[in-house]
Design an enzyme around this catalytic site. Structure first.
Site, PDB file in Angstrom:
ATOM      1  N   THR A  13     -10.346   6.815  -9.777  1.00 50.68           N
ATOM      2  CA  THR A  13     -10.517   5.518 -10.443  1.00 50.68           C
ATOM      3  C   THR A  13     -11.982   5.089 -10.445  1.00 50.68           C
ATOM      4  O   THR A  13     -12.584   4.843 -11.501  1.00 50.68           O
ATOM      5  CB  THR A  13      -9.667   4.444  -9.722  1.00 50.68           C
ATOM      6  OG1 THR A  13      -8.311   4.871  -9.727  1.00 50.68           O
ATOM      7  CG2 THR A  13      -9.780   3.097 -10.401  1.00 50.68           C
ATOM      8  N   LYS A 205     -12.454  -4.597   5.618  1.00 51.70           N
ATOM      9  CA  LYS A 205     -13.535  -5.339   4.953  1.00 51.70           C
ATOM     10  C   LYS A 205     -14.065  -6.440   5.873  1.00 51.70           C
ATOM     11  O   LYS A 205     -15.274  -6.669   5.947  1.00 51.70           O
ATOM     12  CB  LYS A 205     -13.032  -5.921   3.632  1.00 51.70           C
ATOM     13  CG  LYS A 205     -12.745  -4.822   2.593  1.00 51.70           C
ATOM     14  CD  LYS A 205     -11.920  -5.342   1.443  1.00 51.70           C
ATOM     15  CE  LYS A 205     -11.690  -4.269   0.388  1.00 51.70           C
ATOM     16  NZ  LYS A 205     -10.651  -4.622  -0.576  1.00 51.70           N
TER      17      LYS A 205
HETATM   18  P1  NAP Z   1      -8.849   7.905  -6.136  1.00 48.90           P
HETATM   19  O1  NAP Z   1      -8.569   7.420  -7.500  1.00 48.90           O
HETATM   20  O2  NAP Z   1      -7.724   8.371  -5.277  1.00 48.90           O
HETATM   21  O3  NAP Z   1      -9.939   9.077  -6.267  1.00 48.90           O
HETATM   22  C1  NAP Z   1     -10.312   9.864  -5.169  1.00 48.90           C
HETATM   23  C2  NAP Z   1     -11.151  11.037  -5.681  1.00 48.90           C
HETATM   24  O4  NAP Z   1     -11.591  11.781  -4.551  1.00 48.90           O
HETATM   25  C3  NAP Z   1     -10.379  11.992  -6.596  1.00 48.90           C
HETATM   26  O5  NAP Z   1     -11.205  12.389  -7.659  1.00 48.90           O
HETATM   27  C4  NAP Z   1     -10.092  13.193  -5.685  1.00 48.90           C
HETATM   28  O6  NAP Z   1     -10.099  14.447  -6.366  1.00 48.90           O
HETATM   29  C5  NAP Z   1     -11.306  13.161  -4.781  1.00 48.90           C
HETATM   30  N1  NAP Z   1     -11.003  13.814  -3.489  1.00 48.90           N
HETATM   31  C6  NAP Z   1     -10.065  13.455  -2.585  1.00 48.90           C
HETATM   32  N2  NAP Z   1     -10.112  14.306  -1.536  1.00 48.90           N
HETATM   33  C7  NAP Z   1     -11.074  15.220  -1.808  1.00 48.90           C
HETATM   34  C8  NAP Z   1     -11.572  16.367  -1.133  1.00 48.90           C
HETATM   35  N3  NAP Z   1     -11.073  16.743   0.029  1.00 48.90           N
HETATM   36  N4  NAP Z   1     -12.559  17.073  -1.725  1.00 48.90           N
HETATM   37  C9  NAP Z   1     -13.094  16.695  -2.920  1.00 48.90           C
HETATM   38  N5  NAP Z   1     -12.658  15.614  -3.604  1.00 48.90           N
HETATM   39  C10 NAP Z   1     -11.656  14.889  -3.052  1.00 48.90           C
HETATM   40  O7  NAP Z   1      -9.597   6.763  -5.276  1.00 48.90           O
HETATM   41  P2  NAP Z   1     -10.405   5.483  -5.817  1.00 48.90           P
HETATM   42  O8  NAP Z   1      -9.449   4.391  -6.092  1.00 48.90           O
HETATM   43  O9  NAP Z   1     -11.366   5.901  -6.851  1.00 48.90           O
HETATM   44  O10 NAP Z   1     -11.162   5.052  -4.472  1.00 48.90           O
HETATM   45  C11 NAP Z   1     -12.249   5.788  -3.988  1.00 48.90           C
HETATM   46  C12 NAP Z   1     -12.911   5.024  -2.852  1.00 48.90           C
HETATM   47  O11 NAP Z   1     -13.366   3.761  -3.338  1.00 48.90           O
HETATM   48  C13 NAP Z   1     -12.010   4.689  -1.664  1.00 48.90           C
HETATM   49  O12 NAP Z   1     -12.770   4.706  -0.491  1.00 48.90           O
HETATM   50  C14 NAP Z   1     -11.553   3.273  -1.967  1.00 48.90           C
HETATM   51  O13 NAP Z   1     -11.196   2.575  -0.794  1.00 48.90           O
HETATM   52  C15 NAP Z   1     -12.820   2.711  -2.552  1.00 48.90           C
HETATM   53  N6  NAP Z   1     -12.637   1.550  -3.419  1.00 48.90           N
HETATM   54  C16 NAP Z   1     -11.697   1.577  -4.402  1.00 48.90           C
HETATM   55  C17 NAP Z   1     -11.562   0.483  -5.231  1.00 48.90           C
HETATM   56  C18 NAP Z   1     -10.537   0.447  -6.326  1.00 48.90           C
HETATM   57  O14 NAP Z   1     -10.366  -0.619  -6.936  1.00 48.90           O
HETATM   58  N7  NAP Z   1      -9.841   1.547  -6.610  1.00 48.90           N
HETATM   59  C19 NAP Z   1     -12.398  -0.629  -5.072  1.00 48.90           C
HETATM   60  C20 NAP Z   1     -13.366  -0.616  -4.047  1.00 48.90           C
HETATM   61  C21 NAP Z   1     -13.469   0.479  -3.226  1.00 48.90           C
HETATM   62  P3  NAP Z   1      -8.984  14.798  -7.476  1.00 48.90           P
HETATM   63  O15 NAP Z   1      -9.297  13.901  -8.641  1.00 48.90           O
HETATM   64  O16 NAP Z   1      -9.216  16.224  -7.796  1.00 48.90           O
HETATM   65  O17 NAP Z   1      -7.657  14.491  -6.831  1.00 48.90           O
HETATM   66  N1  HSE Z   2      -7.367  -1.521  -2.701  1.00 45.81           N
HETATM   67  C1  HSE Z   2      -8.466  -2.426  -2.684  1.00 45.81           C
HETATM   68  C2  HSE Z   2      -7.993  -3.794  -3.124  1.00 45.81           C
HETATM   69  C3  HSE Z   2      -9.542  -1.944  -3.614  1.00 45.81           C
HETATM   70  O1  HSE Z   2      -6.901  -3.897  -3.693  1.00 45.81           O
HETATM   71  O2  HSE Z   2      -8.696  -4.771  -2.881  1.00 45.81           O
HETATM   72  C4  HSE Z   2     -10.805  -2.775  -3.515  1.00 45.81           C
HETATM   73  O3  HSE Z   2     -11.424  -2.578  -2.279  1.00 45.81           O
END
Ligand code: NAP
Ligand code: HSE
Length: 443
Positions: A13, A205
């Site tokens: 994402t 957080k």
């Molecule tokens: P996500 O959609 O699950 O994406 C995770 C990515 O990491 C995927 O591309 C996955 O690869 C890759 N990955 C996982 N394990 C791996 C490994 N062992 N080696 C290489 N690549 C690997 O997660 P996300 O929502 O983008 O969140 C990512 C981070 O941002 C997290 O720490 C989350 O807490 C933080 N965050 C998220 C949000 C939000 O709104 N989503 C907001 C703030 C912070 P594949 O694509 O090949 O599976």
């Molecule tokens: N899962 C987290 C939330 C993403 O819903 O706030 C942003 O850190």
């Protein structure tokens, strides 16, 4: 000037949002960074997974070593999530001489000391604006804009998924499980959404904010937390009737020793669903938006509001950190911050049982003589004063059988310990069908 070579570790994402910003707005970003931000590698776990068409296929690899070995990449963005692999990789990246931008609050909250020590040891910077409140620049505000203040308190909605769920349950009467599924589809939730709904993500957080605001490194496990998974639509409806709404709040406030000018003292903190008056600013924060009040001794109360989860708000914070890396601001800030440096301030954690609050209490009780009297006697014995009571008549005639009805009591401010003791006694009454539900009330 030379372009800044960047590797993206993770392209889910948030990673896909970072790719979009970097590739769709190069002129704007180059002007602000003073040089081109050039994406040179994208590391993923599963090469066969379909990607958004914006992701350049020729940059995608599953070989993290190719990033570690590439001297043309001085900055890596970790948007993988989780702790184990992300921690090993972040330490390897720092050891390989890369600066790191991360959105990973779980990693920083649980291993911040180790990660920041490694950064200092290798003279590399770590920037983490995206780790708290998505697109809201609250880390920048605490580290820079409010640097002249002793922070006195933080109070906010820090989890977008929970706020999205509670908004939809409140406004549309929708079932919890349905709305959670929708939040996952929209990319708000963590890979394991339990972390969102049980309050752990908000606690992660809060632990990061507390480190910056108060210089205290707290084990996440020591933060008292309660999530939203058990919230019943019945309580949401009664909250509405009383003029309140339920929000998941993360709060921390300093209680200085008398005459100490905020040196030492106690830090009270928790993550909990709280009933807020509908007219208050935090009660009006809807959907995946976050908001946080920060109070400082010089500035007074300040409020930060914006989208706290989702692809582009989070990418906005990640790319801002990349611009800061390109111009050298992030390196300067990191050097001066001394976060997780072992320089812990002399602040102890205040035990939860010594706090005070108003409470909402909902019991399912037999509708017969003496029940209300038994309950109010227990409350009186704990010196708990009642501010209002609701019990509606049964909707249907009962044919002489004892009806079970909801009985709601709002209290005045009481010690948390006395309230817990009274609730345990009330739940033990034969006329009360346990367990009762309760929420702190914030006015
Ligand atoms: P996500 O959609 O699950 O994406 C995770 C990515 O990491 C995927 O591309 C996955 O690869 C890759 N990955 C996982 N394990 C791996 C490994 N062992 N080696 C290489 N690549 C690997 O997660 P996300 O929502 O983008 O969140 C990512 C981070 O941002 C997290 O720490 C989350 O807490 C933080 N965050 C998220 C949000 C939000 O709104 N989503 C907001 C703030 C912070 P594949 O694509 O090949 O599976
Ligand atoms: N899962 C987290 C939330 C993403 O819903 O706030 C942003 O850190």
């Amino acid at each position: 000037m030379e372009p800044l070579g960047i590797a993206l570790i993770g392209c889910g994402t948030v990673g896909t949002g970072v790719v979009k910003l970097l590739l769709e707005h190069p002129e704007r970003l180059t002007a602000r960074a003073g040089r081109k931000l050039e994406l040179r590698k994208i590391v993923v776990r599963d090469l066969a997974k379909p990607r958004d068409p914006v992701v350049p296929a020729h940059l995608v690899t599953d070989d993290i070593q190719s990033v570690l070995d590439d001297p043309s990449i001085p900055v890596a963005v970790e948007v993988v999530g989780g702790v184990d692999w992300a921690k090993r990789t972040t330490l390897d990246l720092l050891a390989a001489g890369k600066h790191v931008v991360t959105a990973n609050k779980a990693l920083l909250a649980t291993c911040g000391a180790e990660i920041f020590d490694a950064g200092r040891r290798h003279h590399r910077a770590i920037a983490f604006e995206a780790s708290v409140c998505g697109g809201i620049p609250v880390i920048g505000a605490l580290c820079q804009g409010l640097a002249a203040n002793q922070i006195l308190s933080l109070q906010g909605i820090l989890n977008g998924t929970c706020n999205y769920i509670l908004t939809n349950m409140t406004e549309n009467g929708r079932a919890y499980a349905d709305v959670l599924r929708e939040a996952q589809q929209k990319g708000y939730a963590e890979a394991d959404p339990t972390l969102d709904v049980d309050g752990t993500d908000a606690a992660h957080k809060l632990a990061i904010l507390v480190q910056i605001a108060f210089g205290v490194a707290l084990p996440v496990a020591s933060i008292q937390r309660r999530g939203i998974a058990d919230i019943d639509l019945l309580d949401i409806r009664f909250a509405k009737e009383l003029g309140y709404t339920i929000k998941l709040l993360a709060e921390a406030w300093l209680e200085p020793h008398a005459g100490s000018d905020h040196a030492g003292g106690q830090l009270a903190l928790h993550v909990s669903p709280v009933m807020l008056r509908q007219t208050t600013p935090l009660a009006q924060v809807r959907d995946a938006y976050n908001a946080i009040f920060v109070a400082g001794d010089a500035v007074g109360s300040t409020l930060y509001y914006g989208r706290g989860a989702g692809q582009m708000p989070t990418a906005s914070a990640v790319v801002a950190d990349l611009i800061d890396m390109a111009v050298g601001r992030a390196q300067q800030t990191f050097g001066s911050l001394k976060l997780w440096s072992g320089n812990h301030r002399d602040i102890e954690q205040r035990p939860g049982s010594t706090m005070r609050s108003r409470y909402y209490l909902r019991m399912m009780v037999d509708d017969r003589p003496g029940v209300l009297a038994d309950i109010t006697r227990i409350l009186a014995n704990q010196r708990i004063s009642i501010s209002s009571v609701i019990q509606h008549e049964a909707l249907e005639p009962t044919n002489g059988e004892t009806e079970i009805v909801p009985l709601i009591i709002m209290t005045h401010t009481v010690p948390t310990g006395s309230f817990a003791a009274a609730r345990a006694e009330i739940d033990a009454l034969a006329s009360v069908h346990s367990p009762s539900e309760y929420y702190p009330v914030g006015d």
